[in-house]
Scaffold this motif. Structure first.
Motif, PDB file in Angstrom:
ATOM      1  N   MET A  66      -5.066   7.448  -2.582  1.00  0.00           N
ATOM      2  CA  MET A  66      -6.122   7.139  -1.628  1.00  0.00           C
ATOM      3  C   MET A  66      -5.831   5.758  -1.086  1.00  0.00           C
ATOM      4  N   GLY A  67      -6.265   5.529   0.144  1.00  0.00           N
ATOM      5  CA  GLY A  67      -5.934   4.235   0.715  1.00  0.00           C
ATOM      6  C   GLY A  67      -6.826   3.848   1.870  1.00  0.00           C
ATOM      7  N   TRP A  68      -6.614   2.640   2.293  1.00  0.00           N
ATOM      8  CA  TRP A  68      -7.328   2.090   3.450  1.00  0.00           C
ATOM      9  C   TRP A  68      -6.304   1.625   4.484  1.00  0.00           C
ATOM     10  N   TYR A  69      -6.547   2.015   5.724  1.00  0.00           N
ATOM     11  CA  TYR A  69      -5.768   1.577   6.860  1.00  0.00           C
ATOM     12  C   TYR A  69      -6.709   0.835   7.806  1.00  0.00           C
ATOM     13  N   ARG A  70      -6.131   0.078   8.714  1.00  0.00           N
ATOM     14  CA  ARG A  70      -6.947  -0.564   9.736  1.00  0.00           C
ATOM     15  C   ARG A  70      -6.213  -0.584  11.066  1.00  0.00           C
ATOM     16  N   GLN A  71      -7.004  -0.628  12.117  1.00  0.00           N
ATOM     17  CA  GLN A  71      -6.443  -0.674  13.460  1.00  0.00           C
ATOM     18  C   GLN A  71      -7.245  -1.656  14.292  1.00  0.00           C
ATOM     19  N   ALA A  72      -6.585  -2.713  14.720  1.00  0.00           N
ATOM     20  CA  ALA A  72      -7.205  -3.702  15.586  1.00  0.00           C
ATOM     21  C   ALA A  72      -6.944  -3.295  17.043  1.00  0.00           C
ATOM     22  N   PRO A  73      -7.759  -3.771  17.968  1.00  0.00           N
ATOM     23  CA  PRO A  73      -7.568  -3.409  19.387  1.00  0.00           C
ATOM     24  C   PRO A  73      -6.161  -3.763  19.870  1.00  0.00           C
ATOM     25  N   GLY A  74      -5.517  -2.790  20.489  1.00  0.00           N
ATOM     26  CA  GLY A  74      -4.189  -3.013  21.035  1.00  0.00           C
ATOM     27  C   GLY A  74      -3.073  -3.009  20.023  1.00  0.00           C
ATOM     28  N   LYS A  75      -3.382  -2.694  18.767  1.00  0.00           N
ATOM     29  CA  LYS A  75      -2.363  -2.697  17.722  1.00  0.00           C
ATOM     30  C   LYS A  75      -2.272  -1.329  17.069  1.00  0.00           C
ATOM     31  N   GLN A  76      -1.160  -1.120  16.381  1.00  0.00           N
ATOM     32  CA  GLN A  76      -0.981   0.134  15.662  1.00  0.00           C
ATOM     33  C   GLN A  76      -1.777   0.124  14.359  1.00  0.00           C
ATOM     34  N   ARG A  77      -2.105   1.317  13.896  1.00  0.00           N
ATOM     35  CA  ARG A  77      -2.777   1.432  12.613  1.00  0.00           C
ATOM     36  C   ARG A  77      -1.805   1.008  11.516  1.00  0.00           C
ATOM     37  N   GLU A  78      -2.306   0.208  10.566  1.00  0.00           N
ATOM     38  CA  GLU A  78      -1.461  -0.274   9.494  1.00  0.00           C
ATOM     39  C   GLU A  78      -2.112  -0.020   8.131  1.00  0.00           C
ATOM     40  N   LEU A  79      -1.267   0.168   7.133  1.00  0.00           N
ATOM     41  CA  LEU A  79      -1.754   0.334   5.768  1.00  0.00           C
ATOM     42  C   LEU A  79      -2.234  -1.006   5.241  1.00  0.00           C
ATOM     43  N   VAL A  80      -3.431  -1.021   4.674  1.00  0.00           N
ATOM     44  CA  VAL A  80      -3.968  -2.236   4.072  1.00  0.00           C
ATOM     45  C   VAL A  80      -3.748  -2.212   2.563  1.00  0.00           C
ATOM     46  N   ALA A  81      -4.145  -1.107   1.931  1.00  0.00           N
ATOM     47  CA  ALA A  81      -4.025  -0.999   0.477  1.00  0.00           C
ATOM     48  C   ALA A  81      -4.048   0.464   0.090  1.00  0.00           C
ATOM     49  N   ALA A  82      -3.387   0.775  -1.005  1.00  0.00           N
ATOM     50  CA  ALA A  82      -3.354   2.146  -1.503  1.00  0.00           C
ATOM     51  C   ALA A  82      -3.431   2.132  -3.017  1.00  0.00           C
ATOM     52  N   ILE A  83      -3.908   3.259  -3.573  1.00  0.00           N
ATOM     53  CA  ILE A  83      -4.029   3.377  -5.014  1.00  0.00           C
ATOM     54  C   ILE A  83      -3.734   4.813  -5.419  1.00  0.00           C
ATOM     55  N   THR A  84      -2.951   4.982  -6.463  1.00  0.00           N
ATOM     56  CA  THR A  84      -2.614   6.321  -6.936  1.00  0.00           C
ATOM     57  C   THR A  84      -3.685   6.814  -7.902  1.00  0.00           C
ATOM     58  N   SER A  85      -3.558   8.067  -8.302  1.00  0.00           N
ATOM     59  CA  SER A  85      -4.512   8.615  -9.262  1.00  0.00           C
ATOM     60  C   SER A  85      -4.415   7.900 -10.608  1.00  0.00           C
ATOM     61  N   GLY A  86      -3.267   7.298 -10.872  1.00  0.00           N
ATOM     62  CA  GLY A  86      -3.068   6.531 -12.099  1.00  0.00           C
ATOM     63  C   GLY A  86      -3.389   5.056 -11.960  1.00  0.00           C
ATOM     64  N   ALA A  87      -4.016   4.690 -10.820  1.00  0.00           N
ATOM     65  CA  ALA A  87      -4.488   3.328 -10.567  1.00  0.00           C
ATOM     66  C   ALA A  87      -3.380   2.325 -10.252  1.00  0.00           C
ATOM     67  N   LYS A  88      -2.233   2.813  -9.862  1.00  0.00           N
ATOM     68  CA  LYS A  88      -1.203   1.910  -9.379  1.00  0.00           C
ATOM     69  C   LYS A  88      -1.554   1.509  -7.953  1.00  0.00           C
TER      70      LYS A  88
END
Length: 120
Positions: A33-55
């Motif tokens: 599971m993860g969080w992405y973000r997209q600012a105006p005029g920019k591409q969507r980018e990965l902010v943070a991710a976490i696996t089922s094992g909490a990595k």
């Protein structure tokens, strides 16, 4: 399957926000599971991710300020954001890599997005 985000809003620089994203519906298994973000005029980018094992994994410019966590029982992922900066302003999207039944493949699912605005 639905991913519903909450917790966005307007905050001053240096402040904090906590985003939540709950996955519901027919869910057999969730990998990352993860969080992405997209600012105006920019591409969507990965902010943070976490696996089922909490990595966990973070993009460089949020390390030390943001913390991702998840509750596997509630199928919910969180993003605690501290020391927010104006450049963190964006629409934040939740993502889950999951499968609905034991017969289906893993697929990406997205939330509708929640606005985070950091004023200077």
């Amino acid at each position: 399957v639905q991913l519903v985000e909450s917790g966005g809003g307007l905050v001053q620089a240096g402040g904090s926000l906590r985003l939540s994203c709950a996955a519901s519906g027919s869910i057999f298994s969730i990998r990352a599971m993860g969080w992405y973000r997209q600012a105006p005029g920019k591409q969507r980018e990965l902010v943070a991710a976490i696996t089922s094992g909490a990595k966990t994994d973070y993009t460089d410019n949020v390390k030390g300020r943001f913390t991702i966590s998840r509750d596997n029982v509630k199928n919910t992922v969180y993003l605690q954001m501290n020391s927010l900066k104006p450049e963190d302003t964006a629409v934040y999207y939740c993502n889950a890599d999951l499968r609905e039944t034991w017969r289906t493949y893993f697929s990406d699912y997205w939330g509708q997005g929640t606005q985070v605005t950091v004023s200077s």
